[in-house]
Design a protein around this motif. Structure first.
Motif, short mmCIF file in Angstrom:
data_model
loop_
_atom_site.label_atom_id
_atom_site.label_comp_id
_atom_site.label_asym_id
_atom_site.label_seq_id
_atom_site.Cartn_x
_atom_site.Cartn_y
_atom_site.Cartn_z
N TYR A 1 11.03 32.58 -22.52
CA TYR A 1 11.54 32.82 -21.17
C TYR A 1 10.85 34.06 -20.61
O TYR A 1 10.91 35.13 -21.21
N LEU A 2 10.20 33.89 -19.46
CA LEU A 2 9.45 34.96 -18.82
C LEU A 2 10.17 35.37 -17.54
O LEU A 2 10.60 34.53 -16.76
N PHE A 3 10.28 36.69 -17.32
CA PHE A 3 10.88 37.16 -16.07
C PHE A 3 10.55 38.63 -15.84
O PHE A 3 10.82 39.47 -16.70
N ASP A 4 9.96 38.93 -14.70
CA ASP A 4 9.80 40.29 -14.20
C ASP A 4 9.16 41.23 -15.23
O ASP A 4 9.61 42.34 -15.46
N GLY A 5 8.09 40.74 -15.87
CA GLY A 5 7.37 41.55 -16.83
C GLY A 5 7.98 41.58 -18.21
O GLY A 5 7.44 42.22 -19.12
N LYS A 6 9.10 40.90 -18.42
CA LYS A 6 9.78 40.87 -19.71
C LYS A 6 9.76 39.45 -20.25
O LYS A 6 9.40 38.51 -19.55
#
Length: 292
Positions: A228-233
């Motif tokens: 799961y990818l989100f906002d650089g994390k």
């Protein structure tokens, strides 16, 4: 998987003996001052099915492009079957989104599958017309498309076209299948059919699958792990580890509830968060309202 650590520090927990089908080490992708993901470590075992989730702009398709050799990392390394990612890698099969075929395009289904042999798309191809014909016929048979493969693509349904794109990806006998939202615009029956074709291939040939999607439910029974990818994390783990209220609330920095309804995941929240959470099959609900 350890909970409560900084998401971008979460390491991939799996250990693989021998070359991984896909290996990312310290992978960082930035465009100017914007970082899509930082210090990503991922090992995908042969035969493993990884769902890649996240909102638009989180770097899911960019990850596909890096593994295809079309885009370079800002730092770190990416390898397919022990070799650096590169253009034209015959170890990769690629299944794109279902696309509209322009009227008048004189391309039959068998011709589309044949492009995977000739190297016009992915792979280097083989010599010999007889061998080419055999491989194309075998790939078409693998997806059950013999009845319509000789027809023009423009006359086929979206599901029929997508089955042939799966055949095109399989004709080179790849070690890795990269699937970039292959179920988009398909009805539920064809979503199930295409997903089952991909799953059968990885089980019978030990082919690793990275599957980008905006809706996990059609493939939830097939998935081994989620990236799961989100906002650089990022977060990596089984669906039960990643698709939780705790993890998604931490990622989005607001309350998100994840429910299981009749074997499906329902993600509940309000406002702008739901626009981003569409990648998880979210339900946009009023406060305290839940819709299955």
């Amino acid at each position: 998987m350890t909970q409560g650590v900084t998401l971008s520090e979460t390491a991939d927990p799996i250990g693989i003996a021998g070359p991984a089908a896909v290996r990312l080490e310290g992978a960082t992708l930035s465009f100017g001052e914007r970082t899509l993901w930082d210090d990503l470590d991922l090992e995908v075992a042969p035969g493993e099915f990884i769902a890649v989730l996240g909102p638009n702009g989180s770097g899911k398709t960019s990850l596909m492009r890096i593994l295809l050799g079309q885009l370079g990392l800002s730092s770190g390394t990416a390898a397919i079957a022990g070799s650096p990612a590169r253009l034209g890698n015959p170890a990769i099969g690629y299944i794109p989104q279902q696309k509209t075929i322009d009227a008048g395009v004189q391309l039959r289904g068998v011709d589309l599958v044949g492009l995977g042999v000739d190297g016009h798309r992915w792979g280097l191809g083989w010599r010999g017309r007889a061998e080419r014909k055999r491989k194309v016929a075998a790939a078409i048979a693998d997806v059950g498309a013999e009845r319509f493969a000789g027809a023009a693509l423009e006359t086929m349904s979206g599901g029929e076209q997508q089955r042939l794109r799966v055949a095109q990806a399989l004709v080179g006998d790849p070690k890795v299948l990269l699937c970039d939202e292959p179920l988009l615009s398909l009805d539920l029956a064809n979503q199930r059919l295409v997903a089952e074709l991909i799953d059968r291939r990885r089980r019978t040939h030990d082919t690793a699958v990275l599957f980008v999607t905006h809706e996990i439910n059609p493939i939830l029974p097939l998935v081994d792990r989620v990236l799961y990818l989100f906002d650089g994390k990022f977060r990596i783990g089984s669906p039960d580890e990643v698709m939780t209220s705790e993890v998604l609330s931490e990622l989005y920095r607001t309350q998100v509830d994840v429910l299981r309804v009749r074997g499906r995941l329902v993600v509940v929240g309000t406002g702008d968060t739901m626009d981003a959470l569409g990648a998880a099959g979210a339900q946009h609900c009023a406060p305290n309202e839940v819709r299955a």
